[in-house]
Design a protein around this motif. Sequence first.
Motif, PDB file in Angstrom:
ATOM      1  N   HIS A 194       0.839  -1.208   0.000  1.00  0.00           N
ATOM      2  CA  HIS A 194       0.000   0.000   0.000  1.00  0.00           C
ATOM      3  C   HIS A 194       0.865   1.246   0.000  1.00  0.00           C
ATOM      4  O   HIS A 194       1.893   1.298   0.661  1.00  0.00           O
ATOM      5  CB  HIS A 194      -0.923  -0.015   1.222  1.00  0.00           C
ATOM      6  N   GLN A 195       0.459   2.243  -0.713  1.00  0.00           N
ATOM      7  CA  GLN A 195       1.292   3.439  -0.862  1.00  0.00           C
ATOM      8  C   GLN A 195       1.510   4.194   0.448  1.00  0.00           C
ATOM      9  O   GLN A 195       2.388   5.037   0.557  1.00  0.00           O
ATOM     10  CB  GLN A 195       0.698   4.376  -1.916  1.00  0.00           C
ATOM     11  N   ILE A 196       0.701   3.847   1.422  1.00  0.00           N
ATOM     12  CA  ILE A 196       0.791   4.549   2.693  1.00  0.00           C
ATOM     13  C   ILE A 196       2.168   4.379   3.310  1.00  0.00           C
ATOM     14  O   ILE A 196       2.656   5.225   4.052  1.00  0.00           O
ATOM     15  CB  ILE A 196      -0.321   4.037   3.637  1.00  0.00           C
ATOM     16  N   PRO A 234       2.478   8.744   0.164  1.00  0.00           N
ATOM     17  CA  PRO A 234       1.246   8.316   0.834  1.00  0.00           C
ATOM     18  C   PRO A 234       0.027   9.089   0.341  1.00  0.00           C
ATOM     19  O   PRO A 234      -1.110   8.676   0.589  1.00  0.00           O
ATOM     20  CB  PRO A 234       1.527   8.606   2.308  1.00  0.00           C
ATOM     21  N   ASP A 235       0.226  10.198  -0.333  1.00  0.00           N
ATOM     22  CA  ASP A 235      -0.903  11.003  -0.798  1.00  0.00           C
ATOM     23  C   ASP A 235      -1.449  10.544  -2.149  1.00  0.00           C
ATOM     24  O   ASP A 235      -2.360  11.129  -2.686  1.00  0.00           O
ATOM     25  CB  ASP A 235      -0.480  12.472  -0.878  1.00  0.00           C
ATOM     26  N   ALA A 236      -0.846   9.445  -2.680  1.00  0.00           N
ATOM     27  CA  ALA A 236      -1.253   9.033  -4.015  1.00  0.00           C
ATOM     28  C   ALA A 236      -2.599   8.328  -4.012  1.00  0.00           C
ATOM     29  O   ALA A 236      -3.033   7.792  -2.996  1.00  0.00           O
ATOM     30  CB  ALA A 236      -0.204   8.092  -4.596  1.00  0.00           C
ATOM     31  N   LEU A 237      -3.269   8.391  -5.140  1.00  0.00           N
ATOM     32  CA  LEU A 237      -4.506   7.649  -5.338  1.00  0.00           C
ATOM     33  C   LEU A 237      -4.136   6.254  -5.800  1.00  0.00           C
ATOM     34  O   LEU A 237      -3.433   6.109  -6.800  1.00  0.00           O
ATOM     35  CB  LEU A 237      -5.352   8.336  -6.412  1.00  0.00           C
ATOM     36  N   ASN A 238      -4.496   5.246  -5.060  1.00  0.00           N
ATOM     37  CA  ASN A 238      -4.152   3.902  -5.510  1.00  0.00           C
ATOM     38  C   ASN A 238      -5.164   3.423  -6.528  1.00  0.00           C
ATOM     39  O   ASN A 238      -6.242   3.993  -6.671  1.00  0.00           O
ATOM     40  CB  ASN A 238      -4.000   2.938  -4.339  1.00  0.00           C
TER      41      ASN A 238
END
Lengths: 222, 134, 308, 470, 516
Positions: free
Chosen positions: C113-115, C120-124
């Motif tokens: 997960h990008q978190i 971390p602010d990306a839209l997955n």
Amino acid sequence: MIVGEQKPLAEIKEIVGPYRKLLILGCGTCVKTCFAGGEDEVATLASALRLIFKKEGQNIKIEEFTIERQCENEFIQEASEAIGRNDSVLSLACGAGVQAIARRFAKIPVLPGVNTTFIGVLESQGVFTEECSGCGNCELAIFGGVCPITRCSKKLLNGPCGGSRHGICEVSPDTECAWQLIIERLEALGQVHNLRCYISPKDWSSSNSGGPRRLVREDHII
Amino acid sequence: MNKPFKPKITLFHCINSFNESASLSLNGANNVEIKTVRLPCSSMVKDVFLLRSFESGADGVLVLVCPEDQCRYVEGSIRAKKRVGWVQNVLDEIGLDGRRLSIRNTSSGNGATTDKILQETVAVLTDLGPNPAA
Amino acid sequence: MKMEHMSKLEQILSRGEFAVTTECGPPRGADSEVVIKKGETLRGYVDAVNVTDNQTAIVRMSSISACTHLLNIGLEPVMQMVTRDRNRIALQSDILGAYSLGIRNILCLSGDHQIFGSQPDALNVFDIDSMNLIRTVKTMRDEGKDMSGFDLKEPPKMYIGAAANPFADPFEYRVIRLAKKIDAGTDFIQTQCVYNMERFTEWMRLAREEGLTEKVQILAGVTPLKSVGMARYMSKKVAGIDIPEAITKRMGEVPKEKAIDEGIKICLETIAQLRDIKGVSGVHIMAIEWEEKVGEIVESAGLLPRPL
Amino acid sequence: MPKKYHIPIKTAEPRFRPIGKYATIEFREDCAGSCKHCVKKTCIYGIFKENYEHFSTMDEPEYLYNCQSCFRCVQECTRGIFSRVIDPDYRTLGDHYWRPDVIHRLWYQAHTGKIPVSGAGYRGPFAGAGFDSMWTDMSEIVRPTRDGIHGREYINTCIEISRRLTPLTFNQDLTLASEVPKILEIPIPLLFKLPPNLILNKSILISAAKAAQTLGTMMFIQPEDYTEALLPYSENLIPSLTRHNFKDNVDLIHKSRVVELEYAPDIDESLLKIRELKPDVIIIAGVPLDTHQATRALKLAHTEIDTIHFYADECGQELNSQDPRFLKEMIREVHLVLVDHTIRQKINLVFSGGIAMAEHMAKAIICGADGVVVDNPLLIALECRLCYRCRDGLSCPVELEDAIDPEWGGQRIVNLMGAWHSQLIEVMGAMGMREARRLRGEIGRSMSFEALEMENFGPIFGERKVAGFR
Amino acid sequence: MKSKREIIELPKILPVRSRFRNTMAKYIIRRNSRCTSCGLCAELCPYEVHPRYDIYSRPIRPKDHKCLGFSCRENDFFCVKQCPEKALTLSLNPLLETLGDYRWTAEMLLGHWEMAETGDLPMVNLEYNLGNSGGGFDKIRFKLAHPKDYLDISDEKIDTSVQLNKRHDGRPNKTISIPCYGGGMSYGSTALAVMVGRARAAKRLNTFTCTGEGGYPLELLPYDDHVITQVATGLFGVREETLLFTPIIEFKYAQGAKPGLGGHLLGDKVTPEVAAMRETVVGNALFSPFPFHSVYSVEDHKKHVDWVKEINPRVLVSVKVSTPTDVDMVAVGSYYAGTHVVHLDGSYGGTGAAPDIAKKNIAMPIEYAIPKVHKFLMEEGVRDRVCLIASGGIRNAMDVAKAIALGADGAVIGTAELVAVECVRCGNCESGRGCARGIATTDPELGSMTTEEWVEQRIVNMYLAWRKQWCGLLRQYGLSSIRELVGRTDLLVHLDYLDEQERIKYRPAPREQLVI
């Protein structure tokens, strides 16, 4: 409010098929407002299902019950007796309601009867439009009160794409170009300068992309 | 023993659209069994009432409403028509055939028309046979 | 089914030889030399090199291009592909592109997960999950159709891999999931790094019982520990890693300067044990940013020479 | 002073949802759905709540029965989705005489035993035909009066149905010379007679007989309806006999305190024969109210008949007449002809047909009746809707053809009559009257529309050019 | 006495809105989904049926009660015709058949709401002067006036005042500026805000209101010059101190709605406050006895009157009696007992709770009683020494005028004042929590629906609208004072006493068959 739509009868019939005693549980809040799961819809659906089963010679008992809100324990509790009498629950609430019921009653299958569609507005009689995606970080102030994240098909933050014609989005002739609306609004508000501002990429961590969200109001917890 | 099919019809009618005395002659007809439900305005027809009529054994449901421009509540007849349309779809989905339910506009006191409408309804129902969910 | 070998890795595994793969993280920059240098250190020691796809959601050189650089120096890459960043359109197009560049192995993953990463602010995206990615590649390869059902002119003949984590919970489900991945079309499996041998053995036993080892080649993952700190960090912070207390303790008991050796020792012991487990077809050595040690491990484990 | 007459009132719930006056129409599609203060939630009478409760069980549209017509839902609904109509079933309840409001009030009284009380002023027409063209008097400050039902003083509503002996004769030693026949009194000026052309079955008969027993009054009954089950009530039953069938019903005559004998020109012969069978039996002559009523009354007054029961049709209309008169006029006629012949004192007159409300009882007495006979209201007390479907052989909407519980049925009738009794006392209290017997023929204590118009409007407006009402 | 043609200062009319979101109206005008919010209807309609906020882009639901209805068809601003989308529909409101009754028809209610809202006569064609009862006032009309009699003076110069003390007995000569004062509605029967609001209105209008028999709440003290203290048979809340400062004492012998019966306050309405005021027990129904147990003759009555006159040397005495056959005797007896005002309450009057049988059947309608008493007092030669006030079924301005022409000096108004504050005459004043519309209730929640100011202004507005009607009427006959109208039966006709060709000259009364 949360807008939902009742699932097609055939699908409902399919999912309730394995059970003999079914409780159709309505919710008197959002889904009632959009005519998907209030008392009336519960009654109508129950009647339709009874007709189906009668026609097919199946003996399925259907009970009807509607509570104020399916997403709140105090109200869910009111349904517990009725739920106890049945071997399955067809919830006509939004997805949150279905889950809230499911987590309270571990041993009873809770089936969704409604497709939760979006957070929207009753635009005019019988017309609901999606207005909010619940991104967790509202920036409507700069967009003149029109949300490009929800209402622009491309979630564009810095002006319309090349597909907008006569205020209509390229995606569908029924869709207004959100950017057209934003521009009109900003013009009316005298805030056209907002259009010149560069809007940096959206921080999606506050939205569902950051995983399921949880809101804690410390001041409400004792 | 093959008794001739005598359709049971539930007749919802707006009291403004339909003369009660005319209905008496219809009740006398022996090829049909009619149960009438009087409505103060046809907009009181709810989806569920129509479905419940079928549940309680009706072979057909007929809704008689005022002509659209004569509804005392302005929108009653239009609403009734829309609801009937909706329920017709539901009936199709159920497999009961939406044609079992029909809505007709009648203006007050026209017994001849109502008689004709009723006979047409009977004809449709004779075609469709008894309500399979009765 | 008679089929030409898709890749060297496939060839080795299908011959029943104990395979060795490793991992190479692309740089956080556009310098191809970094990849090439890492590749050079691995030459001759491994059968194939996994190239990670923005691992831990940190922006790096794309997996396809890094794979291409390795191909160019004669190494066989396993292209990792995560569903986090690309929707089905991009995924399929990248598969086609990768194949056109000569990439023959693919490891299908959901992705971290990008978190946890740099954005971390990306839209997955997660348009499709790894299971569906496997199925997609399989359909493209075997039926020559993309997801929309369109007939592909030149289907990508990819050797399909998937990841498995025997250490995640719920344990009972892990084998079910493995079976599902195999059903979806996985040819080989690379597991999460094994420290808890007991659990891994049990997992393998269940897999064997289900007959899964007959259907798929399993490469057990190993990662040499550098320090007790790393052991603790991985155990606590990295999702899905299970390091038994005994191992952490063992790392802690040796002096700091000996820790590296102790880590490698543990790693070699693990490899030895793995080779004895029925159904383990190879090892996947994930020496994170420590590629230079791979050769040493392979050699010490007695896995040389590598077949051609 | 006799023991105070007390009617045991007890709430008797209706078995079926009574037809209410109002229905609401709502345009559901316009509903915003979940207003916090939705008028359905805030209705102070809670009618919508109840409506929801039976929403899932109803099989046809239900209206809002308890709507009290405050219009707040109509006026407060955020979306204005409500409108109100008169329930079509209410509209068609009963007929021109037994109006929906009359039936509705009777239901209420049978249910609760209470006097219908409401706020605001009278809401009906200024005056109307029949009993509606008279008002009763009241006593202001210049006459002593009583406290009515709330007070301490007893208002006697007894009437006799036995023949009165006038004048009395005395012996030399001042002992009573005339033989005083047994006096039969009933404590309220009304008797029962179940309507013959509506549903009549054993349980209904028992209910009514039970009520008659509780109230201490009596009920007319056809001999063919007089079954074994009714024997416990024989004290309160009056078999209706004819000169043809009384011989077949000798046992009934023996069981009864009172019998009714259908009028026939040779009624005296049958009368004597019945008296032979049972000398102390009280005999009521049943006489149709047609053009001959006055002469017949006069004739019967000179026989040994105790009471004459005159009957009009169910709406109080003269029988067999082209231009039928109403009960009120016919009572006046009979009463006055007997007064004129100074024989009124000897005989009792009871009237039936069209007695629909308590006020009719009071007004009939003022017009000259001793008492009245109640018919349709007995069945209405049992929830009859006067739809007359039974006459066409159709099913009864309140299932009266099935057996009802006589306990319940009896109580409903007792309640209704209890309410009527209270209302009679209200009226008499207002007039300052202590005895129902003294009310009889007290036309001076009433006001008629015609007289008031003539007296008060005549000097102002001249001659009236329009007869009748409206 | 000829009035001096001085300018009379009237209280100010202020528009007062309904408390409710949706108004009830004779017509319904609906807008369907074809509406494009173009705003043309809002621009066209001079009556603001289609209000529109400048800043709000959507049309608001039409205000039906302002719509002129079908008679608007001729106008070029007729929105239904002008709407480019044909989105508007006009029809008669079927709701009306469930509103009102034979005496207070739906249109009479609507008309009075409108008057109370605007202080003016309704623009919409509503029949607010005639009921549907088929007799009495509804059949009586004012004779067609001769144009030469027309008196061209403004409303302000027309005298509508009534003198209450005609005895010349040294007591104050009270004059009320309109020929009406408020009927007795007790503390406990109506909400306090309504009671106080009525008193405030009485003060503004220079007239009176009456306490009813429930006592004198302190909230009325600021208006005590305009509050009549009622002494009724139950003597509830009667205290000597209130008798001491009150300008008028009204002895209530009987009430028209329930003549011969005592007052009746159901237990639910007896709240702690009410019980304290009446010195009774909370929740217990209160029945007043009938009649005064101390009064069983006219001599006893005189004793009563003398008693209060003794206590309060400035007080005027009113005697409220019902209408038995000998009402004329009662009236004259009262006069000789020393009363200033003889108040006749006819049988169709209002009440908070009365047996239906009593409301309908006992005693005579006021239309008969007025001429009967007027005539008798004339014959006795005492008519000009007593003020004759009528009530009980006097519903509107024309009823008041007809009552005066029949021989009364003025009228007492009860129901109409409540209608001004949006009573719908549902008749549930006594049941449960009381009036659902917050008028005749002691329920604190329901009672909070009204405020004193609102009640005050609504009532003021209604009476000012009535005054306009009276002035219009008086002008037609060349009268400049309403006192000149007293007993002018020559100005009246009764439709049933007219020949066919005469009758058609007059407006027929509504004659629908109602379901009641």
